[in-house]
Design a protein around this motif. Structure first.
Motif, short mmCIF file in Angstrom:
data_model
loop_
_atom_site.label_atom_id
_atom_site.label_comp_id
_atom_site.label_asym_id
_atom_site.label_seq_id
_atom_site.Cartn_x
_atom_site.Cartn_y
_atom_site.Cartn_z
N GLN A 1 0.75 -4.97 4.38
CA GLN A 1 2.19 -4.34 4.53
C GLN A 1 2.35 -3.13 4.47
O GLN A 1 3.10 -2.54 5.04
CB GLN A 1 3.01 -5.24 3.54
N ASP A 2 1.82 -2.36 3.44
CA ASP A 2 1.93 -0.84 3.36
C ASP A 2 1.52 -0.21 4.48
O ASP A 2 2.12 0.80 4.84
CB ASP A 2 1.14 -0.53 2.15
N ILE B 1 11.44 -6.50 5.71
CA ILE B 1 10.40 -7.71 5.35
C ILE B 1 11.20 -8.71 4.30
O ILE B 1 11.59 -8.28 2.95
CB ILE B 1 9.19 -7.41 4.98
N ASP C 1 10.88 0.19 7.91
CA ASP C 1 11.07 0.35 6.30
C ASP C 1 10.62 -1.13 5.68
O ASP C 1 10.83 -2.18 6.26
CB ASP C 1 12.57 0.55 5.92
N ASP C 2 10.09 -1.10 4.49
CA ASP C 2 9.59 -2.34 3.82
C ASP C 2 10.86 -3.20 3.40
O ASP C 2 10.67 -4.42 3.38
CB ASP C 2 9.20 -1.70 2.41
N SER C 3 12.07 -2.80 3.16
CA SER C 3 13.20 -3.31 3.03
C SER C 3 13.35 -4.44 4.25
O SER C 3 14.07 -5.50 4.12
CB SER C 3 14.29 -2.85 2.73
N CYS D 1 3.94 -0.52 7.47
CA CYS D 1 5.57 0.02 7.26
C CYS D 1 5.27 1.58 8.09
O CYS D 1 4.31 2.33 7.71
CB CYS D 1 5.79 0.28 5.85
N LYS E 1 -0.27 -6.90 0.05
CA LYS E 1 0.52 -5.64 -0.25
C LYS E 1 -0.31 -4.45 0.49
O LYS E 1 0.42 -3.62 1.42
CB LYS E 1 0.50 -5.25 -1.66
N TYR F 1 7.14 -1.63 11.58
CA TYR F 1 8.53 -1.74 11.15
C TYR F 1 8.79 -0.58 10.45
O TYR F 1 8.26 -0.02 9.73
CB TYR F 1 8.71 -3.11 10.26
N PHE G 1 7.11 -11.69 7.21
CA PHE G 1 5.30 -11.16 7.30
C PHE G 1 4.63 -12.42 7.05
O PHE G 1 4.63 -12.79 6.05
CB PHE G 1 5.18 -9.96 6.15
#
Length: 180
Positions: A117-118, A131, A127-129, A121, A114, A125, A95
């Motif tokens: 990014q949220d 990234i 799932d956050d994981s 999600c 953040k 993508y 990211f």
């Protein structure tokens, strides 16, 4: 050579078309190699999607709920315009965000990352994981900023003197490449 042709053939038989064929091809190769416990070399895709948010960002520490909600809605709408495929799954991503500020006291770049990014999600993508790498930068428009080597959208925003946030999702690099 036959080892690499199977995933390519499998990708072309899935419901992939147009711009997302490369994503399906990469995910198919990744999933296939994971299923059989093999390490395979894959093509690095680099940039997956990028877009501009022509507004000042809202910090995740902002006290105003309506401002935060309006920012999230705005980010979602702009991201939807740039990304029309299903959310990516199955491989690590990077990211990247650049805030071009016209405010002499723009705030803390870490607090702007953040919320964006949220929103992305489950849209871009799964799932956050996914990234694995985060790159966040802030530049003041009142200061000299070179454009050589910048992505076209970011360079144009600098030329136009436009306060905005540039967001890009990339294929994740090897750690040694990130730490150079």
């Amino acid at each position: 050579m036959a080892f690499f042709s199977w995933p390519l053939a499998a990708a072309s038989s899935t419901k992939c078309s147009g711009d997302i064929f490369a994503f399906c091809q990469r995910a198919t190769m990744f999933e296939w190699s994971r299923a059989f416990g093999m390490a395979v070399l894959t093509n690095r895709m680099g940039l997956i999607v990028d877009f501009l948010l022509p507004r000042r960002p809202v910090s995740h520490q902002a006290k105003s709920g309506p401002n935060k909600d309006a920012w999230r809605d705005f980010v979602y709408g702009r991201a939807m315009q740039a990304w029309r495929a299903r959310p990516l799954t199955g491989f690590p991503l990077k990211f990247a965000m650049v805030y071009l500020s016209d405010d002499p006291a723009p705030g803390d770049i870490n607090n702007f990352v953040k919320p964006v990014q949220d929103v992305l999600c489950a849209l871009i993508y799964g799932d956050d994981s996914m990234i694995r790498d985060v790159s966040a930068h802030m530049r003041l428009l009142s200061e000299p900023n070179g454009i050589r080597g910048l992505p076209e959208k970011l360079a144009q925003a600098l030329i136009d003197g436009e306060a905005c946030v540039y967001v890009a999702i990339h294929d994740s690099n090897e750690l040694a490449e990130e730490l150079r």
